[in-house]
Each structure stands twice: as C-alpha cells, then as structure tokens.
Design a protein around this motif. Structure first.
Motif, PDB file in Angstrom:
ATOM      1  N   SER A  60      41.089  38.870  52.991  1.00 30.06           N
ATOM      2  CA  SER A  60      41.357  39.960  52.052  1.00 30.06           C
ATOM      3  C   SER A  60      41.309  39.416  50.628  1.00 30.06           C
ATOM      4  CB  SER A  60      42.713  40.607  52.337  1.00 30.06           C
ATOM      5  OG  SER A  60      43.758  39.681  52.161  1.00 30.06           O
ATOM      6  N   LEU A  61      41.141  40.312  49.695  1.00 27.84           N
ATOM      7  CA  LEU A  61      41.190  39.996  48.270  1.00 27.84           C
ATOM      8  C   LEU A  61      42.301  40.822  47.644  1.00 27.84           C
ATOM      9  CD1 LEU A  61      37.395  40.076  47.299  1.00 27.84           C
ATOM     10  CD2 LEU A  61      38.893  38.076  47.312  1.00 27.84           C
ATOM     11  N   PRO A  62      42.874  40.352  46.547  1.00 23.80           N
ATOM     12  CA  PRO A  62      43.871  41.168  45.859  1.00 23.80           C
ATOM     13  C   PRO A  62      43.253  42.493  45.406  1.00 23.80           C
ATOM     14  CG  PRO A  62      43.866  38.927  44.999  1.00 23.80           C
ATOM     15  CD  PRO A  62      42.673  39.055  45.906  1.00 23.80           C
ATOM     16  N   PHE A  63      44.039  43.553  45.454  1.00 25.38           N
ATOM     17  CA  PHE A  63      43.555  44.866  45.029  1.00 25.38           C
ATOM     18  C   PHE A  63      43.567  44.965  43.513  1.00 25.38           C
ATOM     19  CE2 PHE A  63      44.675  49.283  43.794  1.00 25.38           C
ATOM     20  CZ  PHE A  63      43.462  49.876  44.122  1.00 25.38           C
ATOM     21  N   THR A  67      38.274  47.496  39.593  1.00 25.60           N
ATOM     22  CA  THR A  67      37.163  46.896  40.337  1.00 25.60           C
ATOM     23  C   THR A  67      36.790  47.760  41.534  1.00 25.60           C
ATOM     24  OG1 THR A  67      37.844  44.694  39.630  1.00 25.60           O
ATOM     25  CG2 THR A  67      36.372  44.803  41.528  1.00 25.60           C
ATOM     26  N   MET A  68      37.791  48.301  42.230  1.00 21.24           N
ATOM     27  CA  MET A  68      37.510  49.153  43.387  1.00 21.24           C
ATOM     28  C   MET A  68      36.824  50.443  42.945  1.00 21.24           C
ATOM     29  SD  MET A  68      37.359  49.643  46.571  1.00 21.24           S
ATOM     30  CE  MET A  68      38.426  48.556  47.481  1.00 21.24           C
ATOM     31  N   GLN A  69      37.308  51.046  41.868  1.00 25.12           N
ATOM     32  CA  GLN A  69      36.671  52.275  41.365  1.00 25.12           C
ATOM     33  C   GLN A  69      35.213  51.997  41.006  1.00 25.12           C
ATOM     34  OE1 GLN A  69      37.985  55.444  40.684  1.00 25.12           O
ATOM     35  NE2 GLN A  69      40.140  55.105  41.101  1.00 25.12           N
ATOM     36  N   LYS A  70      34.970  50.868  40.361  1.00 27.80           N
ATOM     37  CA  LYS A  70      33.611  50.489  39.971  1.00 27.80           C
ATOM     38  C   LYS A  70      32.747  50.269  41.212  1.00 27.80           C
ATOM     39  CE  LYS A  70      31.105  47.053  37.259  1.00 27.80           C
ATOM     40  NZ  LYS A  70      31.214  45.861  36.418  1.00 27.80           N
ATOM     41  N   ALA A  71      33.273  49.566  42.208  1.00 29.07           N
ATOM     42  CA  ALA A  71      32.524  49.300  43.439  1.00 29.07           C
ATOM     43  C   ALA A  71      32.150  50.608  44.142  1.00 29.07           C
ATOM     44  CB  ALA A  71      33.323  48.398  44.378  1.00 29.07           C
ATOM     45  N   MET A  72      33.087  51.535  44.195  1.00 30.65           N
ATOM     46  CA  MET A  72      32.818  52.835  44.811  1.00 30.65           C
ATOM     47  C   MET A  72      31.728  53.583  44.052  1.00 30.65           C
ATOM     48  SD  MET A  72      36.666  54.044  45.725  1.00 30.65           S
ATOM     49  CE  MET A  72      37.518  53.430  47.172  1.00 30.65           C
ATOM     50  N   ASP A  73      31.820  53.557  42.728  1.00 31.94           N
ATOM     51  CA  ASP A  73      30.823  54.254  41.904  1.00 31.94           C
ATOM     52  C   ASP A  73      29.453  53.601  42.007  1.00 31.94           C
ATOM     53  OD1 ASP A  73      32.735  56.064  41.119  1.00 31.94           O
ATOM     54  OD2 ASP A  73      32.936  55.310  39.077  1.00 31.94           O
ATOM     55  N   ILE A  74      29.395  52.285  42.021  1.00 32.99           N
ATOM     56  CA  ILE A  74      28.112  51.581  42.163  1.00 32.99           C
ATOM     57  C   ILE A  74      27.431  51.988  43.462  1.00 32.99           C
ATOM     58  CG2 ILE A  74      27.090  49.315  42.652  1.00 32.99           C
ATOM     59  CD1 ILE A  74      29.066  48.157  40.571  1.00 32.99           C
ATOM     60  N   TYR A 108      32.788  45.360  46.474  1.00 34.65           N
ATOM     61  CA  TYR A 108      34.041  44.908  45.854  1.00 34.65           C
ATOM     62  C   TYR A 108      34.080  43.383  45.827  1.00 34.65           C
ATOM     63  CZ  TYR A 108      39.034  44.467  44.835  1.00 34.65           C
ATOM     64  OH  TYR A 108      40.243  44.139  44.256  1.00 34.65           O
ATOM     65  N   GLN A 109      33.752  42.761  46.956  1.00 31.82           N
ATOM     66  CA  GLN A 109      33.786  41.299  47.059  1.00 31.82           C
ATOM     67  C   GLN A 109      32.825  40.659  46.057  1.00 31.82           C
ATOM     68  OE1 GLN A 109      32.534  39.694  50.880  1.00 31.82           O
ATOM     69  NE2 GLN A 109      34.138  38.125  50.722  1.00 31.82           N
ATOM     70  N   LYS A 110      31.663  41.256  45.869  1.00 34.79           N
ATOM     71  CA  LYS A 110      30.666  40.691  44.963  1.00 34.79           C
ATOM     72  C   LYS A 110      30.978  40.951  43.495  1.00 34.79           C
ATOM     73  CE  LYS A 110      27.073  40.696  48.405  1.00 34.79           C
ATOM     74  NZ  LYS A 110      25.939  41.360  48.988  1.00 34.79           N
ATOM     75  N   THR A 111      31.781  41.972  43.200  1.00 34.56           N
ATOM     76  CA  THR A 111      32.090  42.296  41.802  1.00 34.56           C
ATOM     77  C   THR A 111      33.495  41.858  41.386  1.00 34.56           C
ATOM     78  OG1 THR A 111      32.785  44.544  42.419  1.00 34.56           O
ATOM     79  CG2 THR A 111      30.488  44.245  41.710  1.00 34.56           C
ATOM     80  N   TYR A 112      34.321  41.484  42.367  1.00 32.07           N
ATOM     81  CA  TYR A 112      35.709  41.073  42.070  1.00 32.07           C
ATOM     82  C   TYR A 112      35.731  39.764  41.291  1.00 32.07           C
ATOM     83  CZ  TYR A 112      40.530  39.592  42.668  1.00 32.07           C
ATOM     84  OH  TYR A 112      41.814  39.158  42.435  1.00 32.07           O
ATOM     85  N   LYS A 113      36.523  39.733  40.254  1.00 28.90           N
ATOM     86  CA  LYS A 113      36.720  38.509  39.472  1.00 28.90           C
ATOM     87  C   LYS A 113      38.218  38.231  39.434  1.00 28.90           C
ATOM     88  CE  LYS A 113      32.669  38.965  36.514  1.00 28.90           C
ATOM     89  NZ  LYS A 113      31.917  39.695  37.470  1.00 28.90           N
ATOM     90  N   LYS A 114      38.593  37.031  39.835  1.00 30.85           N
ATOM     91  CA  LYS A 114      39.999  36.652  39.830  1.00 30.85           C
ATOM     92  C   LYS A 114      40.541  36.691  38.412  1.00 30.85           C
ATOM     93  CE  LYS A 114      43.297  33.311  41.339  1.00 30.85           C
ATOM     94  NZ  LYS A 114      43.689  31.964  41.354  1.00 30.85           N
ATOM     95  N   LYS A 115      41.696  37.308  38.265  1.00 28.87           N
ATOM     96  CA  LYS A 115      42.336  37.389  36.959  1.00 28.87           C
ATOM     97  C   LYS A 115      43.087  36.103  36.681  1.00 28.87           C
ATOM     98  CE  LYS A 115      42.154  42.202  36.610  1.00 28.87           C
ATOM     99  NZ  LYS A 115      40.804  42.350  36.968  1.00 28.87           N
ATOM    100  N   PRO A 116      43.098  35.659  35.432  1.00 29.31           N
ATOM    101  CA  PRO A 116      43.878  34.462  35.106  1.00 29.31           C
ATOM    102  C   PRO A 116      45.356  34.686  35.408  1.00 29.31           C
ATOM    103  CG  PRO A 116      42.563  35.192  33.224  1.00 29.31           C
ATOM    104  CD  PRO A 116      42.445  36.244  34.282  1.00 29.31           C
ATOM    105  N   ASP A 117      46.026  33.639  35.833  1.00 26.50           N
ATOM    106  CA  ASP A 117      47.466  33.742  36.111  1.00 26.50           C
ATOM    107  C   ASP A 117      48.207  34.130  34.834  1.00 26.50           C
ATOM    108  OD1 ASP A 117      47.045  33.051  38.728  1.00 26.50           O
ATOM    109  OD2 ASP A 117      47.495  30.922  38.413  1.00 26.50           O
ATOM    110  N   GLY A 118      49.208  35.003  35.018  1.00 27.78           N
ATOM    111  CA  GLY A 118      50.018  35.420  33.854  1.00 27.78           C
ATOM    112  C   GLY A 118      49.409  36.592  33.172  1.00 27.78           C
TER     113      GLY A 118
END
Length: 118
Positions: A60-63, A67-74, A108-118
């Motif tokens: 799984s990836l963090p929600f 990103t999910m809205q964008k993936a759905m629209d793409i 989603y997996q291909k467009t997800y970018k991990k957010k910096p901590d904090g």
C-alpha cells in the motif's frame, strides 16, 4: 468548480459550465458519469478512512487526496479522449502516457510522490 459528483448525483455549476462549448460540456458531463461508473467516490472514502491506497501486489501507499483525484481524472480523461467522447477542455488532468485502460491504483502508484517529513 465546474462539475462534481457525490457518487449518485452529478453537480453542475451553471455559471461556469455554460461558458464551455457543447462538445466540451459533453466531455465534462461524461467525465462525472464515469466517476460514478468506476465507484470513485466510494474508493476515495475507503482510502481516506484507512489512510492508505491498496496496491495490486498487496502493498500500500499513503493516501494523498490530491494525487488520487488526479489519478482518477487522468484515467477518465484518457478513456474519454480515446473514445472520442466530446472535446477535452484545455484545463484538466491529462497525461498521454496513459490510455485509460490502466487501473486507477496503477496510475496512483506512478504519480504518487512521497512528501518530505514534517
């Protein structure tokens, strides 16, 4: 916004919607209908509640809502473009790497970018 869905109803903002040409309005309305066909509102709710997006391989990836809205629209926009339904408005989430045949989870997996901590 221009249009949205709650999973059962299509919501249209007439002040913006009718600024588009008829082929663009057709694309926009079809886009919202396809969200309902794919059950996107329900998927968003499940992912938001669990705070994760399940992947096909069991991981799984963090929600991330945006990103999910964008993936759905793409996915939907690619499907509508390849089906030649209406005319895509200039503004929207488009990515020619996708055909619309991919799973929203794969996009989603291909467009997800991990957010910096904090």
């Amino acid at each position: 916004g221009i249009a949205a869905t709650d999973g059962a109803n299509i919501l249209i903002n007439p002040d913006k919607f009718f600024d588009f040409s008829l082929p663009e309005r057709t694309f926009i309305a079809a886009h919202e209908c396809v969200h309902n066909v794919f059950g996107d509102v329900e998927l968003l709710h499940r992912c938001k509640a669990s705070k994760v997006v399940p992947m096909h391989d069991g991981t799984s990836l963090p929600f991330d809502n945006l990103t999910m809205q964008k993936a759905m629209d793409i996915r939907i926009n690619a499907l509508l473009k390849s089906s030649k339904i209406g005319k895509p408005p200039k503004d929207g989430h488009y990515d020619d790497k996708f055909t619309g045949q991919e799973s929203v989870l794969d996009i989603y997996q291909k467009t997800y970018k991990k957010k910096p901590d904090g």
